[in-house]
Design a protein around this motif. Structure first.
Motif, short mmCIF file in Angstrom:
data_model
loop_
_atom_site.label_atom_id
_atom_site.label_comp_id
_atom_site.label_asym_id
_atom_site.label_seq_id
_atom_site.Cartn_x
_atom_site.Cartn_y
_atom_site.Cartn_z
N LYS A 168 -7.32 13.45 0.52
CA LYS A 168 -7.64 12.03 0.42
C LYS A 168 -9.11 11.85 0.08
CE LYS A 168 -3.58 10.41 1.91
NZ LYS A 168 -2.71 9.51 1.12
N HIS A 198 0.83 -1.21 0.00
CA HIS A 198 0.00 0.00 0.00
C HIS A 198 0.87 1.27 0.00
CE1 HIS A 198 -2.74 -3.09 1.74
NE2 HIS A 198 -3.61 -2.49 0.95
N ASP A 203 -0.68 4.58 -0.67
CA ASP A 203 -1.55 5.17 0.36
C ASP A 203 -0.76 5.85 1.47
OD1 ASP A 203 -4.01 4.29 -0.79
OD2 ASP A 203 -3.56 2.27 -0.08
N THR A 218 -12.81 6.98 2.03
CA THR A 218 -12.09 5.71 2.20
C THR A 218 -12.92 4.74 3.01
OG1 THR A 218 -9.96 6.88 2.14
CG2 THR A 218 -9.97 4.64 3.05
#
Length: 596
Positions: free
Chosen positions: A423, A154, A157, A426
Motif C-alpha cells: 500500500k 472505496h 481500497d 496514505t
C-alpha cells in the motif's frame, strides 16, 4: 439470534416494557431496561443497571502503595494494563519520581498496542456483528436488499464490491474480514507483551518506569508487527466509512440512533517524557503536551484542556445508586497541591459505603455511582463516546498535537500512514462530526486505531534514538513517603480513567479508580439527570422492521454498544409476559477472546 414469542407486557400508556439483562462482557453486569412506544417507533424510557459490587476502593485501604498497580490491574480482564498504567502515574506523583525517557516511550508503545488490539477486536468481532449480513437480514431485510445493489465507493481500497459484501465479511466465524481481524488481535497483543511482558496484567511495569530490557531488536520486533497493522488500517478505515455512510443513506434519520447532546470528556493519554515530570504543580502544562490532548467538550466547544481544571471539577454523586451518602464525613484532602479547595465529593475525599437493597426504578436501582463534571454551574453527565470520539474531538479542537504522522488542525485530525509492503503512503482525516451518535462513535473508533498506529511509529523512532545514544536506563529509583497524595489521568480503551490515592503512615488511606464505565453507564444522579447510556437510548427511534412480538432491539443495542461497554458474548432478553429467552449475538468461544 433467538427471540421471544407470546404477547408482550404493555403498560397503561401503551408503552411496551422490554429489558436486556444482563449485558455482560468481562466483569460486572449491565442491564438495559426500556419502555418502547411502538406506535411512534421510539424508545420512551431507559434505565441502565449494574448488579455487581466490586469494592476495590474498600479493600485497597491499608495496602502497600507499591502494590496498587498490581492489584488494580485486576479490576478488568481486558484493559487491566490501562489501570496498571494509571495507577503507576498516580504513584509517580505521590513518590515524586519520573521515569527515564526510554521507560516512558516503552509505556507509550504498550498503551498504543492496547488501543490497537482492543479497538480491533471490539470493532470487528463484537460490535461489528450488529452490522453484519446475518444481523441485518433478521432485522432490516429491506436494508440488506439495498446493500446488495449499492456499490462500495472505496472498493478499490478494501476489496469488497458492494455494501452487502462488506456485511457478509463481518458474519461471525464465516466472514473473511471477521477472521482476519482475529489474527490482527493476536499480533497486536504480542506487540503489547514485547513492551510490558504480559497481557493483560503487565509484569514489567512499575512506578519509576519499566523493567523491560530495551534493545534495537526489541523495537524491530514491535515494528514488524506494527507495519502489518498500518497496512491493515489502510483497508479498515475506507471499509467502515463505506458501511457507516450507507446506513445514513439507507435509513434517513438514522443519525438520531444513540444521539445525545455533545458532552464529552477526555483525560488525555500517552505522555511526552520531555515535558511530563508527574508533578501536580506542572500538570496543566505537561497534560497539554500529551499525544492525546485532554479536554471537556460541551456542545462542540472546548471548555478546558487543563488537567488541573478537569481534576477539580470531578464530583461523585449518588442519586439512584446503592450506597449511603458520605456528606459531612472526614475529608482526606482539604486542598490540592496548588491550594485549591477540594469538594467533599471529589474522589480524593470519597467514602464508599455500600447499601444493598431491592431494585426500584423510582428510587435506587444500580451499583454504579454517578460521576459528573462540575463546570461551576451544572453537574454535567459527560460521556466518552466509547473513548475515541472524545479523544479525537478534544485533540482536534486543541490543535496541539503535531508529530509528523499526526496533526491536529482545530477542526480535524490528520493521520499520515507511511508506505507499506503493498500500500502507498496514505493520508486520512477525521473531521469533527455533526453529531455524537452511534454511527459516529463507531466511526471514530476506526480512525483512532489508525491514530494509535501512527503515534506508535513516532514512539518507536524516539525509543530507538535513546538506545542508539546509549541512554538505555528504563527505571528510576524512588522512596515511598509517609504522607502523600497522587492522581493519575489517562485514557482506558473505552475512555476516561483516573486513579486518586491518599497515603498516610506509608500505607494507602484512600484509593478511588474511576474508569469509563461509571461515566458512561452511570444512573440518574441526585438531580435526576440520566446517565449517558440512558440518555442515548431514550428517544432513540426504532428502524427495525420486525413487529413487537419478534422484536430484536437492534437499534437499542447499536446505541449501547457504540459506547464500547463491557459488551456481551450472550444476552438474556426479557419481553413482558414472563418469558425469558437467550439471545446470542456472538458464537461460542469468543468470550475468551474478549477476556471473560
Amino acid at each position: 439470534m433467538a427471540t421471544a414469542t407470546g404477547k408482550p407486557a404493555v403498560d397503561a400508556d401503551g408503552l411496551m416494557e422490554m429489558s436486556w439483562d444482563p449485558i455482560t462482557r468481562i466483569v460486572g453486569s449491565l442491564g438495559i431496561h426500556t419502555k418502547i412506544d411502538f406506535a411512534a417507533k421510539r424508545v420512551a424510557e431507559c434505565y441502565s443497571t449494574s448488579s455487581i459490587f466490586r469494592g476495590y476502593s474498600v479493600f485497597m485501604k491499608g495496602k502497600d502503595p507499591r502494590d496498587a498497580h498490581f492489584i488494580t490491574s485486576r479490576i478488568c480482564g481486558i484493559c487491566g494494563d490501562n489501570h496498571a498504567t494509571c495507577s503507576v502515574y498516580a504513584q509517580n506523583m505521590a513518590y515524586g519520581v519520573a521515569p527515564p525517557h526510554l521507560g516512558e516511550w516503552i509505556i507509550n508503545l504498550g498503551e498504543a498496542a492496547e488501543y490497537m488490539f482492543d479497538h480491533n477486536i471490539f470493532q470487528e468481532n463484537l460490535v461489528g456483528v450488529d452490522y453484519c449480513e446475518r444481523m441485518v437480514r433478521e432485522t432490516n431485510p429491506g436494508v440488506l436488499e439495498l446493500a446488495e445493489r449499492t456499490e462500495a465507493p472505496h472498493a478499490a481500497d478494501h476489496g469488497y464490491r458492494t455494501i452487502a459484501d462488506i456485511m457478509r465479511s463481518l458474519n461471525p466465524l464465516e466472514g473473511e474480514f471477521y477472521r482476519e481481524a482475529l489474527q490482527v488481535s493476536r499480533y497486536t497483543r504480542e506487540m503489547f507483551c514485547l513492551m510490558e511482558g504480559r497481557h493483560v496484567h503487565p509484569s514489567t511495569l512499575y512506578p519509576g518506569g519499566v523493567g523491560t530490557v530495551a534493545t534495537i531488536q526489541l523495537f524491530t520486533d514491535y515494528l514488524t508487527r506494527l507495519t502489518r497493522y498500518v497496512e491493515f488500517m489502510k483497508r479498515v478505515v475506507p471499509l467502515h466509512d463505506d458501511l457507516f455512510d450507507f446506513f445514513y443513506e439507507a435509513l434517513p434519520g438514522y443519525e438520531e440512533v444513540g444521539r445525545r447532546r455533545v458532552l464529552l470528556g477526555c483525560w488525555g493519554a500517552l505522555n511526552d517524557p520531555a515535558y511530563c515530570d508527574f508533578t501536580y504543580a506542572n500538570m496543566a502544562d505537561w497534560g497539554r503536551r500529551m499525544f492525546v490532548t485532554p479536554g471537556v467538550v460541551v456542545d462542540g466547544k472546548l471548555v478546558t484542556n487543563s488537567l488541573v481544571d478537569i481534576n477539580l471539577g470531578i464530583r461523585i454523586l449518588l442519586g439512584s445508586s446503592y450506597y449511603e451518602d458520605w456528606a459531612g464525613m472526614e475529608k482526606f484532602v482539604e486542598r490540592d497541591p496548588l491550594g485549591n479547595e477540594l469538594d467533599e465529593r471529589h474522589p480524593w475525599n470519597q467514602h464508599t459505603i455500600p447499601a444493598p437493597q431491592k431494585r426500584d426504578f423510582d428510587d435506587k436501582y444500580s451499583w454504579v455511582m454517578s460521576p459528573r463534571w462540575f463546570d461551576g454551574t451544572d453537574h454535567l453527565a459527560l460521556d466518552t463516546g466509547g473513548g475515541p470520539i472524545a479523544r479525537l474531538w478534544s485533540t482536534a479542537l486543541s490543535g496541539l498535537v503535531d508529530i509528523g504522522y499526526i496533526k491536529a488542525t482545530g477542526h480535524s485530525v490528520q493521520i499520515n500512514l507511511p508506505r507499506t509492503m503493498t500500500k502507498p503512503e496514505t493520508a486520512l482525516e477525521w473531521m469533527i462530526p455533526q453529531w455524537s451518535n452511534a454511527i459516529e462513535r463507531n466511526r471514530a473508533r476506526t480512525y483512532f486505531q489508525a491514530y494509535a498506529a501512527a503515534a506508535a511509529l513516532h514512539f518507536a523512532e524516539q525509543a530507538m534514538e535513546e538506545v542508539r545514544a546509549g541512554r538505555t536506563q528504563t527505571w528510576e529509583q524512588f522512596d515511598v513517603p509517609d504522607e502523600s497524595i497522587g492522581c493519575g489521568f489517562t485514557e482506558a480503551v473505552r475512555g476516561v480513567l483516573s486513579h486518586h490515592m491518599v497515603i498516610r503512615d506509608g500505607k494507602i488511606a484512600n484509593y478511588h479508580p474511576y474508569p469509563p464505565t461509571p461515566w458512561n453507564g452511570s444512573v440518574r444522579d441526585t438531580y435526576g439527570t440520566p446517565g449517558p447510556y440512558e440518555d442515548a437510548v431514550q428517544n432513540t427511534p426504532i428502524f427495525e422492521e420486525n413487529p413487537p412480538e419478534n422484536f430484536k432491539g437492534i437499534d437499542i443495542m447499536r446505541a449501547v454498544r457504540s459506547f464500547d461497554p463491557c459488551l456481551p458474548c450472550g444476552v438474556h432478553m426479557y419481553v413482558g409476559g414472563g418469558r425469558t429467552v437467550e439471545e446470542t449475538h456472538m458464537p461460542t468461544g469468543l468470550s475468551g477472546l474478549a477476556g471473560g
